[in-house]
Design a protein around this motif. Structure first.
Motif, PDB file in Angstrom:
ATOM      1  N   UNK A  63       0.838  -1.199   0.000  1.00 15.12           N
ATOM      2  CA  UNK A  63       0.000   0.000   0.000  1.00 15.12           C
ATOM      3  C   UNK A  63       0.873   1.250   0.000  1.00 15.12           C
ATOM      4  N   UNK A  64       0.549   2.176  -0.910  1.00 14.77           N
ATOM      5  CA  UNK A  64       1.229   3.474  -0.948  1.00 14.77           C
ATOM      6  C   UNK A  64       0.147   4.544  -0.789  1.00 14.77           C
ATOM      7  N   UNK A  65       0.003   5.058   0.406  1.00 12.00           N
ATOM      8  CA  UNK A  65      -1.097   5.982   0.686  1.00 12.00           C
ATOM      9  C   UNK A  65      -0.997   7.289  -0.107  1.00 12.00           C
ATOM     10  N   UNK A  72      -8.637   6.250   2.948  1.00 10.00           N
ATOM     11  CA  UNK A  72      -9.733   5.396   3.405  1.00 10.00           C
ATOM     12  C   UNK A  72      -9.214   4.169   4.140  1.00 10.00           C
ATOM     13  N   UNK A  73      -7.897   4.037   4.206  1.00 10.84           N
ATOM     14  CA  UNK A  73      -7.284   2.890   4.873  1.00 10.84           C
ATOM     15  C   UNK A  73      -6.463   3.364   6.068  1.00 10.84           C
ATOM     16  N   UNK A  79       2.668   1.030   3.291  1.00 16.72           N
ATOM     17  CA  UNK A  79       3.584  -0.016   2.824  1.00 16.72           C
ATOM     18  C   UNK A  79       3.240  -1.411   3.347  1.00 16.72           C
ATOM     19  N   UNK A  80       2.082  -1.553   4.002  1.00 16.39           N
ATOM     20  CA  UNK A  80       1.648  -2.900   4.396  1.00 16.39           C
ATOM     21  C   UNK A  80       1.058  -3.592   3.167  1.00 16.39           C
ATOM     22  N   UNK A  81       1.036  -4.918   3.181  1.00 16.41           N
ATOM     23  CA  UNK A  81       0.514  -5.675   2.045  1.00 16.41           C
ATOM     24  C   UNK A  81      -1.012  -5.599   2.014  1.00 16.41           C
ATOM     25  N   UNK A  85      -7.783  -6.348  -5.175  1.00 15.85           N
ATOM     26  CA  UNK A  85      -9.242  -6.331  -5.310  1.00 15.85           C
ATOM     27  C   UNK A  85      -9.906  -5.696  -4.095  1.00 15.85           C
ATOM     28  N   UNK A  86      -9.332  -5.922  -2.915  1.00 15.48           N
ATOM     29  CA  UNK A  86      -9.852  -5.320  -1.691  1.00 15.48           C
ATOM     30  C   UNK A  86      -9.644  -3.802  -1.707  1.00 15.48           C
ATOM     31  N   UNK A  87      -8.465  -3.377  -2.147  1.00 12.81           N
ATOM     32  CA  UNK A  87      -8.143  -1.947  -2.250  1.00 12.81           C
ATOM     33  C   UNK A  87      -9.113  -1.249  -3.210  1.00 12.81           C
ATOM     34  N   UNK A  88      -9.340  -1.856  -4.368  1.00 11.08           N
ATOM     35  CA  UNK A  88     -10.260  -1.278  -5.352  1.00 11.08           C
ATOM     36  C   UNK A  88     -11.667  -1.183  -4.768  1.00 11.08           C
TER      37      UNK A  88
END
Length: 202
Positions: A63-65, A72-73, A79-81, A85-88
Motif C-alpha cells: 500500500x502506498x497511501x 480510506x485505509x 507499505x503494508x501488504x 481487489x480489496x483496495x479497489x
C-alpha cells in the motif's frame, strides 16, 4: 498547444518551459508539445491508451497511501501488504473522481470495472452510479458529456464534482468559477472543493 495550454494541462511553470526551450536535451519534448493540439494530447493521455502500472495477474501489493487523495485505509500502515481487489473495492465504495482515476491508472479499466460490477448489489445505488460515471468519464471525457447532460450551473457549483469542474474550466477561468460560486452564496464546503478542484488551493 500554446504555452499557456501546456502549463495548464501538465502543471508546468512558465520558467520550466523556458528552460526546456533553450535546453537541447528538452527541446524536442517542448517542440512536440507545441505541435500537438489539446484534443490530441487529451486523447493520448486517456487511460484506455495507457497500460496499467500493475499486471492483471498481480494479486497483492504494498500500500502506498500517497497515491490517493483521501486515506480510506487509515487503520492500515503505509507499505503494508493489501490485496488489490480489496483496495479497489474500498475506494469504489466511497467514490471520488481523482481516486477512481488513480485506480484505473494503477490497475486498468477492466479490472476496476469488474470489481464495481461485483459490488453492485451491496453498494448504495447512488454510490454505484457515481462510481460508474467516474469510470466512464476517465475512459473518455468527451463521450461522457455527450451521454450525460450537465446539470444546471447552480447545481454544479453547489454540488461540485471533479468531472464537472474539468468541463467548466474549458469555458471559464478558475477565478471566474470561484466568483460565480461566491455570487450564488454556495456553502463554504462547496466553495473550498471548487477552489481545490480548479487548482486555487492545496
Amino acid at each position: 498547444m500554446t504555452t499557456a495550454e501546456i502549463m495548464k494541462m501538465f502543471q508546468i511553470a512558465d520558467s520550466t518551459l523556458s528552460d526546456w526551450e533553450s535546453n537541447p536535451k528538452r527541446q524536442k519534448l517542448f517542440t512536440l508539445l507545441r505541435t500537438i493540439s489539446v484534443d490530441e494530447a487529451e486523447k493520448y493521455l486517456q487511460p484506455k491508451n495507457i497500460p496499467p502500472k500493475f499486471s492483471p495477474k498481480t494479486r497483492v501489493i504494498k500500500l502506498r497511501k500517497e497515491w490517493f487523495t483521501i486515506d480510506l485505509l487509515w487503520s492500515r500502515q503505509d507499505h503494508s501488504l493489501i490485496e488489490i481487489n480489496n483496495l479497489i473495492s474500498i475506494y469504489l465504495s466511497t467514490p471520488n473522481q481523482e481516486d477512481t482515476q488513480t485506480l484505473i491508472r494503477l490497475f486498468g479499466i477492466e479490472r476496476v470495472r469488474s470489481i464495481l460490477m461485483k459490488l453492485r448489489d451491496t453498494m448504495p445505488l447512488e454510490d454505484y452510479n457515481e462510481a460508474l460515471e467516474q469510470i466512464e468519464f476517465a475512459i473518455d471525457s468527451e463521450t461522457y458529456f455527450k451521454n450525460h447532460p450537465l446539470p444546471a450551473l447552480e447545481e454544479l457549483l453547489r454540488h461540485p464534482k471533479k468531472r464537472y469542474m474539468t468541463y467548466l474550466t474549458k469555458q471559464y477561468s478558475a477565478d471566474e468559477l470561484v466568483k460565480m460560486a461566491q455570487e450564488r452564496k454556495v456553502p463554504f464546503s462547496a466553495l473550498f472543493q471548487i477552489k481545490k478542484m480548479v487548482g486555487l488551493s492545496a
